[in-house]
Design an enzyme around this catalytic site. Sequence first.
Site, mmCIF file in Angstrom:
data_model
loop_
_atom_site.group_PDB
_atom_site.id
_atom_site.type_symbol
_atom_site.label_atom_id
_atom_site.label_comp_id
_atom_site.label_asym_id
_atom_site.label_seq_id
_atom_site.Cartn_x
_atom_site.Cartn_y
_atom_site.Cartn_z
ATOM 1 N N LYS A 131 -6.086 5.279 -7.301
ATOM 2 C CA LYS A 131 -4.938 4.713 -8.016
ATOM 3 C C LYS A 131 -4.703 5.553 -9.274
ATOM 4 O O LYS A 131 -4.951 5.119 -10.401
ATOM 5 C CB LYS A 131 -5.200 3.246 -8.349
ATOM 6 C CG LYS A 131 -3.927 2.449 -8.542
ATOM 7 C CD LYS A 131 -4.187 0.969 -8.410
ATOM 8 C CE LYS A 131 -3.043 0.130 -8.919
ATOM 9 N NZ LYS A 131 -1.792 0.271 -8.175
ATOM 10 N N ARG A 189 -12.716 -0.220 -7.596
ATOM 11 C CA ARG A 189 -11.699 0.768 -7.199
ATOM 12 C C ARG A 189 -11.386 1.709 -8.352
ATOM 13 O O ARG A 189 -11.162 2.906 -8.144
ATOM 14 C CB ARG A 189 -10.444 0.059 -6.695
ATOM 15 C CG ARG A 189 -9.423 1.027 -6.103
ATOM 16 C CD ARG A 189 -8.272 0.315 -5.434
ATOM 17 N NE ARG A 189 -7.501 -0.482 -6.363
ATOM 18 C CZ ARG A 189 -6.576 -1.369 -6.020
ATOM 19 N NH1 ARG A 189 -6.308 -1.557 -4.737
ATOM 20 N NH2 ARG A 189 -5.908 -2.049 -6.922
ATOM 21 N N GLU A 198 2.095 3.271 4.006
ATOM 22 C CA GLU A 198 2.242 2.255 2.956
ATOM 23 C C GLU A 198 3.675 1.740 2.918
ATOM 24 O O GLU A 198 4.609 2.389 3.400
ATOM 25 C CB GLU A 198 1.900 2.850 1.588
ATOM 26 C CG GLU A 198 0.485 3.359 1.502
ATOM 27 C CD GLU A 198 -0.333 2.669 0.421
ATOM 28 O OE1 GLU A 198 -0.110 1.474 0.136
ATOM 29 O OE2 GLU A 198 -1.198 3.348 -0.126
HETATM 30 C C1 LIG Z 1 0.351 2.366 -3.407
HETATM 31 C C2 LIG Z 1 -0.229 1.006 -3.416
HETATM 32 N N1 LIG Z 1 -0.615 0.465 -2.256
HETATM 33 C C3 LIG Z 1 -1.132 -0.773 -2.195
HETATM 34 C C4 LIG Z 1 -1.272 -1.557 -3.333
HETATM 35 C C5 LIG Z 1 -1.828 -2.939 -3.218
HETATM 36 O O1 LIG Z 1 -3.136 -2.998 -3.723
HETATM 37 P P1 LIG Z 1 -3.712 -4.341 -4.309
HETATM 38 O O2 LIG Z 1 -3.656 -5.352 -3.226
HETATM 39 O O3 LIG Z 1 -5.122 -4.017 -4.688
HETATM 40 O O4 LIG Z 1 -2.869 -4.713 -5.470
HETATM 41 C C6 LIG Z 1 -0.869 -1.040 -4.564
HETATM 42 C C7 LIG Z 1 -1.008 -1.829 -5.796
HETATM 43 O O5 LIG Z 1 -2.062 -1.817 -6.406
HETATM 44 C C8 LIG Z 1 -0.340 0.269 -4.615
HETATM 45 O O6 LIG Z 1 0.056 0.796 -5.778
#
Ligand SMILES: Cc1ncc(COP(=O)(O)O)c(C=O)c1O
Length: 345
Positions: free
Chosen positions: A188, A86, A224
């Site tokens: 991210k 990612r 989200e």
């Molecule tokens: C905006 C957002 N959505 C979802 C997630 C959850 O992703 P992950 O399960 O990879 O931590 C995160 C954290 O990383 C995030 O910052």
Amino acid sequence: MTKAPAPSEIDWQNLGFNYMDLPYRFLAHYKDGQWDDGELTEDSTLHLNEGSPALHYGQADFEGLKAYRTKNGDIQLFRPDRNAARMQQSCERVLMPPFPTERFIAAVKAVVKANADYVPPYGTGGTLYLRPLMIGVGENIGVHPAPEYLFTVFAMPVGAYYKGGVKPTNFTTSYYDRAAPHGTGKSKVGGNYGGSLLPGDQAHKAGFSDVIYLDPATHTKIEEAGSANFFGITKNNEFVTPESDSILPSVTKYSLLYLAKHNLGLKTVEGDVYIDDLDRFVEAGAMGTAAVIAPIGGIEYQDQLHVFYSETEVGPVTQKLYDTLTGIQFGDLEAPEGWIQKVDL
Ligand SMILES: Cc1ncc(COP(=O)(O)O)c(C=O)c1O
């Protein structure tokens, strides 16, 4: 600079989610078209040129993953290859040089090993949170990619992100969007989070744990839940999670989609979740590395609070998903092939 207390002085049961300046972090430097070998360093301060594009133009991305202490004292990582991949996708979006997967995992393991005394004991619920970060640095002033880059991985022991642990909390919707339809929502990158500070603060002040972000084009669909993805459980035992190009592809989400289907026998659906059609769900939650699974008690939308299972009790499916996921992460349950990587101490 306040260094972390000695491990013997830490109250592992009540860690919260706070920065701690641990003894070691990894730092690599990209210059003249290549990454150097990088090294562990004790210096927690980065030295940057004032023109660095990360500071002005948001040329920065990051990751979040955890190291878990198992019952027999080992330490293990959960799907670090997913975070590496990612981060490479995020790098592509803001024109940064990807850090190779093998090197990413080696750096994470080196930081865990060097700070192993700070991985919380098994049974406390605590973990060592790892923060890989890449930033564009060097002399610059126009809106251009940076001439140089830094990649660092630092760490800190953490407890539950949402205070109160696995108890439902309420979320609210916001006027503000998290992402643009063809923007950077699925990457991210730092800028996505700057824009979430104000709506997040407004939600906290109004007594909610975070914001449910709606799709930016029509404001009709859930995207989200704060810094986590959303899921709902339908009356027909379906695990439903939104699908959109402006949602961050959560490692936890993809893991739960698998576990819901293979371990719990639920039907899984990635598709639209309309904010005015919440009655279809008997349970709901937020899922992410930091949040793990945070049950959602209710969602406020147009001045009405829609309660799912309960504002005080965790629903049975959510609890089962939580137990299955954390059982695998802490080594108590068998993991699907390739999900767990041991850290050699
Ligand atoms: C905006 C957002 N959505 C979802 C997630 C959850 O992703 P992950 O399960 O990879 O931590 C995160 C954290 O990383 C995030 O910052």
